[in-house]
Scaffold this motif. Structure first.
Motif, short mmCIF file in Angstrom:
data_model
loop_
_atom_site.label_atom_id
_atom_site.label_comp_id
_atom_site.label_asym_id
_atom_site.label_seq_id
_atom_site.Cartn_x
_atom_site.Cartn_y
_atom_site.Cartn_z
N GLN A 34 0.86 -1.19 0.00
CA GLN A 34 0.00 0.00 0.00
C GLN A 34 0.90 1.23 0.00
O GLN A 34 2.09 1.13 0.28
N ASP A 35 0.32 2.38 -0.28
CA ASP A 35 1.13 3.59 -0.45
C ASP A 35 1.28 4.45 0.79
O ASP A 35 2.15 5.32 0.82
N SER A 36 0.47 4.26 1.79
CA SER A 36 0.57 5.13 2.97
C SER A 36 1.15 4.35 4.15
O SER A 36 1.12 3.11 4.16
N PRO A 37 1.64 5.04 5.17
CA PRO A 37 2.18 4.36 6.35
C PRO A 37 1.11 3.98 7.37
O PRO A 37 1.44 3.61 8.50
N ALA A 38 -0.16 4.03 6.98
CA ALA A 38 -1.24 3.74 7.93
C ALA A 38 -1.13 2.36 8.57
O ALA A 38 -1.35 2.21 9.78
N MET A 88 10.02 3.53 6.26
CA MET A 88 8.88 4.08 7.01
C MET A 88 9.11 4.08 8.52
O MET A 88 8.16 4.21 9.29
N SER A 89 10.34 3.98 8.93
CA SER A 89 10.65 3.89 10.36
C SER A 89 10.22 5.12 11.14
O SER A 89 9.87 5.02 12.32
N ALA A 98 7.75 -0.01 16.09
CA ALA A 98 7.22 -1.21 15.42
C ALA A 98 8.03 -1.62 14.19
O ALA A 98 8.13 -2.81 13.88
N HIS A 99 8.61 -0.66 13.52
CA HIS A 99 9.20 -0.87 12.20
C HIS A 99 10.44 -1.77 12.24
O HIS A 99 11.47 -1.42 12.82
#
Length: 381
Positions: free
Chosen positions: A240-244, A263-264, A270-271
């Motif tokens: 997916q394109d967002s970090p949601a 996306m850290s 969590a990442h």
């Protein structure tokens, strides 16, 4: 006598003035002697030499999404650094009729090269390409091509495999969640590679897939991640394109694996890592080929980790050193060109051998992949 003298003075003064005017005109004529034409020609030549290439980009989502379009735009910025290129982009362009309109409008402005960066832009790119045969078009992730349209993609499944290794090693519930966009070969192939990597580290692990049927919808992506969390998944990955989905994982106190870019920053607790794109080298190579006349249409490019187009983000501090060592060793093999991710025997969801022992899936089979490997929970619909 006085009158005669005054007349003499007046006549003398007039003579002096005429002499001065005459003297003043001569230098002006000398200044006008050099020809102006060579100066004009030199300026025209300089303008021609400084004329820049025009390169356009069409994006399916916002460039600020930290995801897919963001990664492409980083590649565009690398092109700008060449110094002889002017770039323009249009973001958040829906697939279908809207994309055809945007691509055509860009072509009408005499661009030299246009990148269309989403799978759903394939047919519009082919159609507009026929109308503007003098323009080079590059379509991302599709399979159709023509005399002035080539397609390109990267072997992001290699990155997926490595991130799957990390996820499989870190899971305690043996349930990995995967928020996926559309059931097309690109996405299915990535899920399969992720699963193979995860099961290499943990043969008991399973990957549960939820489809959103969107590329960019943060709210829907987050809800999909939450449904996987409710099912007991303790690592959330995404196409997916967002970090949601990353944010949903952190809020639930579990781990996550990002996509497109590092996306850290969105979920530092969590990442674990991300499968990332590095489009700069590929875009620079393409622009240079168009500039020097070596670019060709009707081609398919599938760049790999060895080409520097795909990679993984640095692994988080929560990942044990022994896991990092194994993942980096596997990465080194891929960088060296040794890709055996889809080497048999590999079974499908039904337990049937889909890739026999002693064989490696051909690129054509990977590009058309529509089935899940053993260990995936979900349908390809």
């Amino acid at each position: 006598m006085k009158k005669v003298m005054r007349m003499f003075v007046v006549m003398a003064a007039m003579a002096m003035m005429l002499t001065l005017f005459a003297c003043g005109e001569a230098p002006q004529e000398k200044k006008a002697e050099p020809e102006a034409a060579p100066q004009v020609e030199e300026k025209a030549e300089a303008t021609a030499e400084n004329e820049k290439m025009k390169v356009g980009f069409v994006y399916v989502s916002p460039v600020g999404d930290a995801g897919y379009s963001y990664s492409h735009d980083l590649g565009r910025q690398a092109v700008v650094e060449l110094g002889y290129v002017d770039t323009k982009y249009v973001e958040s362009v829906p697939e279908g009729a809207d994309s055809e309109r945007v691509i055509r409008n860009m072509a009408r402005k005499d661009f030299d090269l246009i990148f269309t960066t989403s799978f759903g832009y394939m047919d519009p790119t082919i159609k507009v390409g026929k109308e503007f045969p003098e323009i080079a078009f590059m379509h991302c992730s599709g399979f159709k091509k023509s005399e002035n349209v080539s397609n390109y993609f990267g072997r992001i499944y290699q990155s997926r495999y490595l991130t799957g290794m990390v996820a499989g090693a870190m899971s305690k519930t043996n349930k990995l969640g995967y928020v996926a966009a559309f059931p097309i070969p690109e996405v299915i192939r990535g899920i399969n590679a992720y699963t193979l990597g995860a099961r290499l580290m943990n043969p008991e692990v399973e990957v549960r897939v939820v489809w959103t049927k969107t590329w960019y919808d943060p709210a829907l992506e987050k809800d999909a991640a939450k449904s996987l969390l409710d099912a007991g998944c303790d690592v959330i990955a995404q196409h997916q394109d967002s970090p949601a989905p990353q944010e949903a994982a952190q809020e639930a106190g579990v781990y996550s694996v990002g996509y497109n870019s590092d996306m850290s920053s969105f979920a530092p607790k969590a990442h674990l890592t991300s499968a990332v794109w590095n489009w700069g080298p590929a875009y620079i190579k393409t622009v240079e080929a168009v500039k020097n006349g070596t670019w060709q249409g009707n081609q398919s490019m599938w760049w790999s980790m060895a080409d520097g187009v795909v990679d993984i983000a640095p692994m988080g501090p929560m990942v044990p050193e022994d896991v990092k060592t194994k993942v980096l060793a596997a990465k080194a093999e891929l960088v060296a060109g040794n890709d055996t991710i889809f080497a048999g025997p590999i079974k499908n969801q039904k337990g049937e051998v889909a890739i026999p022992e002693g064989t490696v899936a051909a690129d054509g089979d990977l590009l058309g992949m529509t089935w899940f490997v053993e260990g995936v929970v979900g349908t390809t619909e």
